[in-house]
Write a protein that holds these residues in place. Structure first.
Motif, PDB file in Angstrom:
ATOM      1  N   THR A   1       0.929  -1.553  -0.053  1.00  0.00           N
ATOM      2  CA  THR A   1      -0.190  -0.311   0.380  1.00  0.00           C
ATOM      3  C   THR A   1       0.994   1.169   0.016  1.00  0.00           C
ATOM      4  O   THR A   1       0.742   1.696  -0.750  1.00  0.00           O
TER       5      THR A   1
ATOM      6  N   LYS B   1     -12.064  -3.154  -2.991  1.00  0.00           N
ATOM      7  CA  LYS B   1     -12.066  -2.560  -3.897  1.00  0.00           C
ATOM      8  C   LYS B   1     -12.394  -1.067  -3.065  1.00  0.00           C
ATOM      9  O   LYS B   1     -11.055  -0.051  -3.042  1.00  0.00           O
TER      10      LYS B   1
ATOM     11  N   LEU C   1     -10.490  -0.389   0.176  1.00  0.00           N
ATOM     12  CA  LEU C   1      -9.581   0.744   0.042  1.00  0.00           C
ATOM     13  C   LEU C   1      -9.666   2.399  -0.991  1.00  0.00           C
ATOM     14  O   LEU C   1      -8.733   2.618  -0.311  1.00  0.00           O
TER      15      LEU C   1
ATOM     16  N   ALA D   1      -5.515   0.859  -5.978  1.00  0.00           N
ATOM     17  CA  ALA D   1      -6.003  -0.820  -5.084  1.00  0.00           C
ATOM     18  C   ALA D   1      -6.434  -1.496  -6.100  1.00  0.00           C
ATOM     19  O   ALA D   1      -5.970  -2.592  -5.282  1.00  0.00           O
TER      20      ALA D   1
END
Length: 245
Positions: free
Chosen positions: A78, A165, A168, A179
């Motif tokens: 991330t 998704k 995120l 994502a």
DNA sequence: ATCCAGGAATTTT
DNA sequence: AAAATTCATGGA
């Protein structure tokens, strides 16, 4: 790479790995970890056989038969892709090295010094973060650092691709592409099809797809299903390294 | 010096 | 709703 060994740091773990012929040697990690990290339980022969039905992918697979998707740590992944916007891979790597130096722990492995990657919540000093030359991305990294946890990522694994998704993309600095990358590279959503500028070029030049960038990700999932992520990696790698045919 | 790099948020048509 | 602009930083 040193003395024939590849040294790998992922989150708090450090290991080294070396290949001799068709034999693999590694130290510092369990068998199970290595199997999952490199995806040795995935049937790449079957994946390649299926994807080769596509002419462009057939060429990409022929040129890069050993390509694999490494299963990264979700949090580290991330931060990597939070740093990726309007940047380049070399600089992103440097960003993560600096973050590890300033927020991680020093560890010695086989007489060499490494820095672990700090867990979620540990990147809590804006001034220090700015010194990692992440620029305007600092505010996103800090906000996401405060919002997520290892448990958060564990929960995402249990959701559907669409649901994970959406979760995120609620986070600042995470759009569709970032994502998709997190889902594919760290959470085992192999149907994810990240579309960046390079994939946009592949789609336009090799598939005559002129959809808006946003809908290209959907196109890939429709076309290749659960194998879309593998297709994406071969196409991306091929487009970046291969001289235009 | 000028341009661009694994995008996303914000502002402007 | 779609298109244009802005966002720091370093390397070519």
């Amino acid at each position: 790479m040193h003395d024939g060994w590849y040294y790998v740091v992922t989150r708090e773990k450090v290991f080294r790995i070396r290949q001799e012929g068709d034999e693999l040697f590694y130290e510092g990690a369990s068998d199970n970890f290595i199997r999952h990290f490199f995806g040795f339980d995935e049937d790449y022969a079957a994946i390649k056989k299926q994807l080769k039905k596509d002419a462009v992918l057939a060429d990409a697979i022929k040129q890069y038969p050993g390509l694999r998707i490494i299963k990264q740590d979700p949090w580290e992944c991330t931060v990597f892709f939070l740093c990726s916007q309007f940047s380049n891979i070399k600089k992103i790597k440097r960003n993560l090295d600096l973050i590890a130096e300033k927020f991680g722990k020093e560890i010695i492995f086989k007489g060499k010094k490494f820095f672990t990657f700090p867990p979620p919540g540990a990147i809590n000093d804006l001034k220090k973060l700015k010194k990692c030359s992440v620029g305007f991305r600092a505010k996103y990294i800090l906000a996401v650092n405060n919002a997520v946890s290892d448990e958060f990522f564990a929960r995402l694994r249990k959701l559907s691709y669409i649901e994970a998704k959406e979760e995120l993309m609620k986070l600042p600095g995470i759009g569709e592409k970032v994502a998709d990358c997190i889902l594919l590279f760290s959470l085992d959503f192999t149907e994810s099809f990240p579309v960046d500028v390079w994939m946009e070029r592949v789609m336009k030049e090799n598939y005559a797809v002129t959809l808006p960038l946003r809908k290209m990700s959907f196109f890939g999932r429709e076309k290749w299903g659960k194998l879309a992520g593998y297709a994406q990696q071969w196409l991306y790698h091929w487009k970046r390294l291969h001289k235009n045919p």
